[in-house]
Design a protein around this motif. Structure first.
Motif, PDB file in Angstrom:
ATOM      1  N   PRO A   1      -4.470  -7.485   4.035  1.00 20.26           N
ATOM      2  CA  PRO A   1      -5.718  -6.702   4.173  1.00 20.26           C
ATOM      3  C   PRO A   1      -6.859  -7.230   3.307  1.00 20.26           C
ATOM      4  O   PRO A   1      -8.017  -7.216   3.740  1.00 20.26           O
ATOM      5  N   SER A   2      -6.544  -7.719   2.104  1.00 17.35           N
ATOM      6  CA  SER A   2      -7.635  -8.175   1.234  1.00 17.35           C
ATOM      7  C   SER A   2      -8.287  -9.436   1.820  1.00 17.35           C
ATOM      8  O   SER A   2      -9.485  -9.650   1.662  1.00 17.35           O
TER       9      SER A   2
ATOM     10  N   GLY B   1      -0.524   0.978  -3.197  1.00 15.12           N
ATOM     11  CA  GLY B   1      -0.613   2.404  -2.888  1.00 15.12           C
ATOM     12  C   GLY B   1       0.640   2.940  -2.236  1.00 15.12           C
ATOM     13  O   GLY B   1       0.824   4.147  -2.130  1.00 15.12           O
ATOM     14  N   ILE B   2       1.495   2.071  -1.759  1.00  9.03           N
ATOM     15  CA  ILE B   2       2.663   2.551  -1.037  1.00  9.03           C
ATOM     16  C   ILE B   2       3.979   1.998  -1.603  1.00  9.03           C
ATOM     17  O   ILE B   2       4.860   2.744  -1.958  1.00  9.03           O
ATOM     18  N   THR B   3       4.049   0.690  -1.716  1.00  9.30           N
ATOM     19  CA  THR B   3       5.301   0.113  -2.231  1.00  9.30           C
ATOM     20  C   THR B   3       5.328   0.165  -3.763  1.00  9.30           C
ATOM     21  O   THR B   3       4.422   0.723  -4.383  1.00  9.30           O
TER      22      THR B   3
ATOM     23  N   PHE C   1      -8.909   1.123  -0.635  1.00  4.72           N
ATOM     24  CA  PHE C   1      -8.316   1.576   0.622  1.00  4.72           C
ATOM     25  C   PHE C   1      -8.445   0.596   1.780  1.00  4.72           C
ATOM     26  O   PHE C   1      -7.693   0.693   2.737  1.00  4.72           O
ATOM     27  N   ARG C   2      -9.407  -0.334   1.740  1.00  7.85           N
ATOM     28  CA  ARG C   2      -9.494  -1.303   2.826  1.00  7.85           C
ATOM     29  C   ARG C   2      -8.597  -2.489   2.504  1.00  7.85           C
ATOM     30  O   ARG C   2      -7.784  -2.910   3.299  1.00  7.85           O
ATOM     31  N   SER C   3      -8.741  -3.021   1.281  1.00 10.05           N
ATOM     32  CA  SER C   3      -7.911  -4.159   0.894  1.00 10.05           C
ATOM     33  C   SER C   3      -6.560  -3.714   0.355  1.00 10.05           C
ATOM     34  O   SER C   3      -5.728  -4.536   0.035  1.00 10.05           O
ATOM     35  N   MET C   4      -6.378  -2.425   0.254  1.00 12.54           N
ATOM     36  CA  MET C   4      -5.120  -1.865  -0.246  1.00 12.54           C
ATOM     37  C   MET C   4      -4.743  -2.395  -1.630  1.00 12.54           C
ATOM     38  O   MET C   4      -3.608  -2.737  -1.884  1.00 12.54           O
ATOM     39  N   GLU C   5      -5.723  -2.504  -2.499  1.00 13.48           N
ATOM     40  CA  GLU C   5      -5.423  -2.855  -3.887  1.00 13.48           C
ATOM     41  C   GLU C   5      -5.762  -1.639  -4.733  1.00 13.48           C
ATOM     42  O   GLU C   5      -6.771  -1.605  -5.417  1.00 13.48           O
TER      43      GLU C   5
ATOM     44  N   LYS D   1       8.005  -0.377   5.306  1.00 12.65           N
ATOM     45  CA  LYS D   1       8.532  -0.844   4.031  1.00 12.65           C
ATOM     46  C   LYS D   1       8.648   0.320   3.045  1.00 12.65           C
ATOM     47  O   LYS D   1       9.555   0.379   2.231  1.00 12.65           O
ATOM     48  N   ALA D   2       7.698   1.233   3.124  1.00 14.57           N
ATOM     49  CA  ALA D   2       7.703   2.372   2.212  1.00 14.57           C
ATOM     50  C   ALA D   2       8.606   3.496   2.710  1.00 14.57           C
ATOM     51  O   ALA D   2       8.719   4.536   2.060  1.00 14.57           O
TER      52      ALA D   2
ATOM     53  N   GLN E   1       0.502 -12.730  -4.668  1.00 17.18           N
ATOM     54  CA  GLN E   1       0.859 -11.360  -5.067  1.00 17.18           C
ATOM     55  C   GLN E   1       2.151 -10.857  -4.450  1.00 17.18           C
ATOM     56  O   GLN E   1       2.617  -9.788  -4.781  1.00 17.18           O
TER      57      GLN E   1
ATOM     58  N   MET F   1      -0.166   8.175   3.535  1.00 11.82           N
ATOM     59  CA  MET F   1       1.044   7.380   3.442  1.00 11.82           C
ATOM     60  C   MET F   1       1.392   7.132   1.977  1.00 11.82           C
ATOM     61  O   MET F   1       2.548   7.161   1.579  1.00 11.82           O
ATOM     62  N   ALA F   2       0.344   6.880   1.169  1.00  9.87           N
ATOM     63  CA  ALA F   2       0.566   6.651  -0.253  1.00  9.87           C
ATOM     64  C   ALA F   2       1.148   7.898  -0.899  1.00  9.87           C
ATOM     65  O   ALA F   2       2.059   7.835  -1.724  1.00  9.87           O
TER      66      ALA F   2
ATOM     67  N   GLN G   1      -0.456  -3.548 -10.457  1.00  5.34           N
ATOM     68  CA  GLN G   1      -0.817  -4.152  -9.180  1.00  5.34           C
ATOM     69  C   GLN G   1      -0.077  -3.322  -8.147  1.00  5.34           C
ATOM     70  O   GLN G   1       1.156  -3.280  -8.134  1.00  5.34           O
TER      71      GLN G   1
ATOM     72  N   ALA H   1     -10.593  -8.440   4.614  1.00  3.26           N
ATOM     73  CA  ALA H   1     -11.864  -7.955   4.076  1.00  3.26           C
ATOM     74  C   ALA H   1     -12.786  -9.129   3.751  1.00  3.26           C
ATOM     75  O   ALA H   1     -13.980  -9.096   4.065  1.00  3.26           O
TER      76      ALA H   1
ATOM     77  N   ASP I   1      -8.348   3.374   7.866  1.00  2.00           N
ATOM     78  CA  ASP I   1      -8.610   2.741   6.580  1.00  2.00           C
ATOM     79  C   ASP I   1      -8.532   3.678   5.394  1.00  2.00           C
ATOM     80  O   ASP I   1      -8.338   3.245   4.279  1.00  2.00           O
ATOM     81  N   GLN I   2      -8.726   4.950   5.636  1.00  2.00           N
ATOM     82  CA  GLN I   2      -8.748   5.833   4.481  1.00  2.00           C
ATOM     83  C   GLN I   2      -7.707   6.935   4.548  1.00  2.00           C
ATOM     84  O   GLN I   2      -6.772   6.981   3.771  1.00  2.00           O
TER      85      GLN I   2
ATOM     86  N   LEU J   1       3.744  -2.145   6.499  1.00  2.56           N
ATOM     87  CA  LEU J   1       3.590  -1.566   5.167  1.00  2.56           C
ATOM     88  C   LEU J   1       4.242  -0.181   5.110  1.00  2.56           C
ATOM     89  O   LEU J   1       4.970   0.148   4.179  1.00  2.56           O
ATOM     90  N   TYR J   2       3.987   0.612   6.146  1.00  2.00           N
ATOM     91  CA  TYR J   2       4.504   1.979   6.145  1.00  2.00           C
ATOM     92  C   TYR J   2       6.020   1.996   6.325  1.00  2.00           C
ATOM     93  O   TYR J   2       6.709   2.852   5.764  1.00  2.00           O
TER      94      TYR J   2
ATOM     95  N   LYS K   1      -4.823 -15.997  -3.530  1.00  2.00           N
ATOM     96  CA  LYS K   1      -4.594 -14.865  -4.430  1.00  2.00           C
ATOM     97  C   LYS K   1      -3.625 -13.873  -3.784  1.00  2.00           C
ATOM     98  O   LYS K   1      -2.682 -13.396  -4.415  1.00  2.00           O
TER      99      LYS K   1
ATOM    100  N   LYS L   1      -3.919   6.003   5.287  1.00  6.77           N
ATOM    101  CA  LYS L   1      -3.414   5.197   4.178  1.00  6.77           C
ATOM    102  C   LYS L   1      -3.174   6.057   2.947  1.00  6.77           C
ATOM    103  O   LYS L   1      -2.163   5.925   2.265  1.00  6.77           O
ATOM    104  N   ALA L   2      -4.137   6.941   2.684  1.00  6.22           N
ATOM    105  CA  ALA L   2      -3.988   7.815   1.515  1.00  6.22           C
ATOM    106  C   ALA L   2      -2.792   8.740   1.693  1.00  6.22           C
ATOM    107  O   ALA L   2      -2.015   8.965   0.765  1.00  6.22           O
TER     108      ALA L   2
END
Lengths: 458, 294
Positions: free
Chosen positions: A420-421, B43-45, B256-260, A135-136, A457, A113-114, B40, A424, A106-107, A132-133, A453, A110-111
């Motif tokens: 992911p949202s 973090g990656i795309t 980081f959890r919801s990736m927003e 795609k990037a 997006q 990868m960003a 928006q 959550a 989760d942290q 996601l990864y 929502k 991801k960080a």
């Protein structure tokens, strides 16, 4: 002052000259070792690479999450494979780094990868994370490697690691999610394995009447609650409907979904779960189950390792595993199971050619029947590759394997489907149900709002 | 050497490394978050520019507002409970002569333990079935007093605050005690000769003279409680169902959890502004009051 500066500059300069000298002398010194390595590689592998590979100093960073007491067996297997690979390839250094799995997933990862600097080899989950990864553009395409090694068809399923026909990760094991039960307690209370929802309720009531907790639960971490809920939901609505929530064709507030939420909340309202569960961390639910406080425990087959260890005490050999009962009138596949091969290794896309060559060696050493068999026997992890020989397997594990082979179909967890949202918000919603502060319909409405929502997006 | 000290470039050279680190690890991230706040972004795309949407969303986000009030709860608790307690204990310790240094170290011990350890320790104490608190309550026949300390949304925040207070007051006590012991003996003696009782001495001599330290404690409390993260993260992780969420844990979850990441950055910026404004107001208040001189 000025004098000092020149002195420092001179020192730095001489250092860099010295280092440069080191770099160039490296190649010449390694020549003798070179020949030995090429002989070992040619003997271990059938294919001959024409020019003997030059031994270079290659370093690979391997990130794993096997740091808990319960996962030391798997860590040992990793270490052995790493040691073997290093031994066979002089000049190769694989640095292992262990980190907590939730923090990694989760942290940290991801960080990284960003930022674009993931470790070279890392544990990664197939499905949403991997997509996601990929795609990037951060994941190494493994398709050519596994084709060359001839292991592509040996995996039980590569679905979760395949994006647009290309494979970006390799699962080292699989799991299924179902009910572990205390055979001794079942026998003492004259209970049998329930196969329908009504039987399950009757069983749980009987356990409660005997002063024990029907289901052990530690609800502090949201993902733990998601497991049982996910299966109850699938029984009610079916996978097709669950897959469609991301396209908006189905809604969490549809009648079937509401029924799913209500069914889950029935279990809560009947007080089937451990009291104070919202304050307990995951390991506690296994502890309560093993301590004989609870009759059943819904979780993943990964805990089979713990339940066959010495920690099980009296219960060792007295724990069974059954698929979640069917729900009459539900729209899902009633004999299906949540199973997947999503726990695996991924590799960084930014590896150099030499590193990729070494990664290939690592894959060859890790993904083979020998290591898979060892993982099954020692670590009780369901093999991700098809095994020909299944002798010497623990009874609980064969229970798990039987449940999996009896399942009419298998499906992946909801968090691999929804954004992911939304995951959550589902986590929060389930905790609200467990805490009895919200009604199922309200929770569903809230999740649907989050879903809309997230869908918007895209 | 003297010449060197007069050369401004030397000073610059000494400041440069620290300044560079400050820029890199403080100013740059703040500016960066502000920038991300307008996008928006997962973090990656690719990022999508959405103007002030993230910030307007903040104002309507119930969870964020709840987190903000939880931070305020933290702050109010430390102002109303912690600081008076600190002053009281400090005065008590200053009055005893025997074993003073023992008391001083005793109250300071929790400060030395890392917050993670304290959080886990209290997590064990608060456990519903096996926790010491409930065990003691049950053993003296108060079964109904046994509570789900960390899993009852009504109690969870308070449970965290108590653990937090246990850890933090030690540092403040040492600070406060030093100030009390620094008050010149003549002043206290003069007051005593004039017939000041213990209570009057405390109210008219001690309290006014330690006001600067009290202000420091206030400032530390404000910035400390508004950005609190670790103890909440470990004890409840914002749960049950986000009832103990504070701004920083929510920021972490959203980012980081919801990736927003864009929205997470906006929360970070909001926190920065809130803390800045609050400390700014405090500074203004303190400047207006004249300090007692001695």
């Amino acid at each position: 002052m000025k004098k000092n500066l020149t002195l420092i500059a001179a020192t730095l300069l001489s250092c860099s000259v010295f280092l440069a000298a080191c770099g160039s002398s490296d190649k010449e010194e390694k020549k003798p070792a070179d020949t030995t390595s090429s002989t070992t590689t040619t003997t271990t592998e059938e294919k001959k690479e024409e020019p003997a590979p030059e031994t270079k100093n290659v370093t690979l960073k391997l990130r794993h999450t096997q740091i808990k007491e319960t996962s030391k067996v798997r860590l040992k297997i990793f270490q052995d494979v790493v040691a073997k690979t290093e031994q066979e390839n002089p000049g190769l250094k694989i640095e292992m780094e262990g980190i907590d799995e939730v923090v990694n997933r989760d942290q940290k990862l991801k960080a990284e990868m960003a930022a674009g600097n993931p470790p070279d080899i890392f544990e990664v989950f197939g499905g949403a994370d991997l997509n996601l990864y990929v795609k990037a553009g951060r994941m190494l395409d493994l398709t050519p490697i596994i084709e060359e090694l001839g292991i592509k068809d040996k995996f039980a399923s590569l679905d979760e690691f395949t994006v647009d026909g290309k494979v970006y990760g390799l699962p080292f094991g699989g799991y299924s999610e179902a009910v572990f039960y205390n055979k001794k307690m079942f026998a003492d209370m004259g209970l049998t394995v329930p196969t329908t929802w009504d039987e399950l309720i009757a069983t749980a009531d009987k356990v409660k009447a005997n002063g024990k907790t029907p289901f052990a639960l530690a609800a502090k971490d949201a993902w733990v609650n998601g497991m049982l809920w996910n299966t109850v939901m699938e029984r009610n609505v079916g996978m097709d409907a669950l897959n469609k929530v991301v396209t908006g064709e189905t809604k969490w507030t549809d009648a079937d979904f509401i029924k799913g939420f209500e069914a889950y909340s029935t279990l809560v309202n009947n007080d089937y779960f451990t009291k104070g569960s919202l304050g307990l961390a995951y390991a506690d639910q296994g502890a309560k189950f093993l301590a004989g406080d609870a009759a059943m425990l819904f979780t993943g087959s990964w805990d089979a390792n713990r339940f066959t260890s010495d920690e099980a005490g009296d219960l060792k050999g007295n724990i069974g595993y059954f698929s979640f009962p069917s729900i009459a009138g539900g729209k899902g596949d009633q004999q299906s199971i949540n199973a997947s091969y999503s726990n695996g290794f991924g590799f960084s896309a930014s590896l150099s050619e030499d590193q990729v060559a070494m990664v290939k060696k690592f894959i060859a050493n890790f993904f083979n029947e020998e290591v898979q068999k060892r993982t099954l026997i020692e670590d009780k992890l369901l093999p991700s590759m098809k095994l020909t020989d299944l002798s010497g397997v623990d009874p609980l594990i064969s229970d798990v394997l039987t449940v999996m082979s009896n399942a009419s179909s298998s499906w992946k967890a909801f968090d691999a489907i929804v954004q992911p949202s939304v995951t959550a918000d589902i986590g929060v919603g389930l905790q609200e149900l467990i805490g009895k502060v919200k009604k199922p319909a309200d929770v569903a409405a809230h999740i649907q709002a989050a879903q809309e929502k997230a869908n918007a997006q895209k | 050497m003297n010449k060197a000290l007069r050369n401004p470039w030397i000073y610059a050279a000494f400041i440069a490394p620290t300044l560079a680190l400050y820029l890199l690890f403080f100013l740059y991230p703040v500016v960066q978050s502000l920038y991300y706040g307008f996008y928006q972004w997962d973090g990656i795309t690719d990022k999508i520019y959405i103007g002030f949407d993230n910030f307007t969303r903040l104002l309507h986000d119930k969870v964020f507002i709840k987190s903000f009030w939880n931070n305020m709860y933290f702050l109010v608790f430390s102002l109303v409970i912690n600081i008076p307690l600190v002053v009281l204990i400090s005065i008590l310790i200053s009055k005893v002569n025997r074993l003073r240094s023992f008391y001083k170290s005793a109250v300071f011990v929790p400060v030395v333990i890392s917050t993670s350890t304290v959080a886990i320790l209290f997590g064990v104490l608060y456990n519903y079935e096996s926790g010491m608190i409930n065990q003691v309550l049950r053993s003296i026949g108060l079964d109904s007093w046994a509570q789900e300390w960390l899993s009852d949304p009504k109690l969870a925040m308070l449970s965290i605050l108590i653990a937090n207070a246990w850890q933090n007051i030690g540092f403040f006590i040492v600070l406060c005690l030093a100030a009390i012991l620094n008050i010149p003996r003549e002043i206290v003696e003069a007051a005593n000769i004039d017939g000041a009782t213990s209570w009057r001495e405390t109210r008219l001599i001690t309290l006014p003279l330690i006001r600067p330290v009290m202000f420091v404690m206030l400032l530390l409390s404000v910035s400390g409680t508004m950005k609190v993260l670790d103890i909440v993260q470990i004890m409840t992780n914002g749960g049950p169902f986000q009832s103990t969420e504070v701004m920083s844990t929510y920021m972490l979850k959203v980012g980081f959890r919801s990736m927003e990441l864009g929205y997470g950055s906006a929360i970070g910026v909001a926190m920065f502004i809130i803390i800045l404004v609050m400390t700014g107001i405090l500074q203004l208040i303190s400047r207006r009051r004249e300090e007692v001189q001695y």
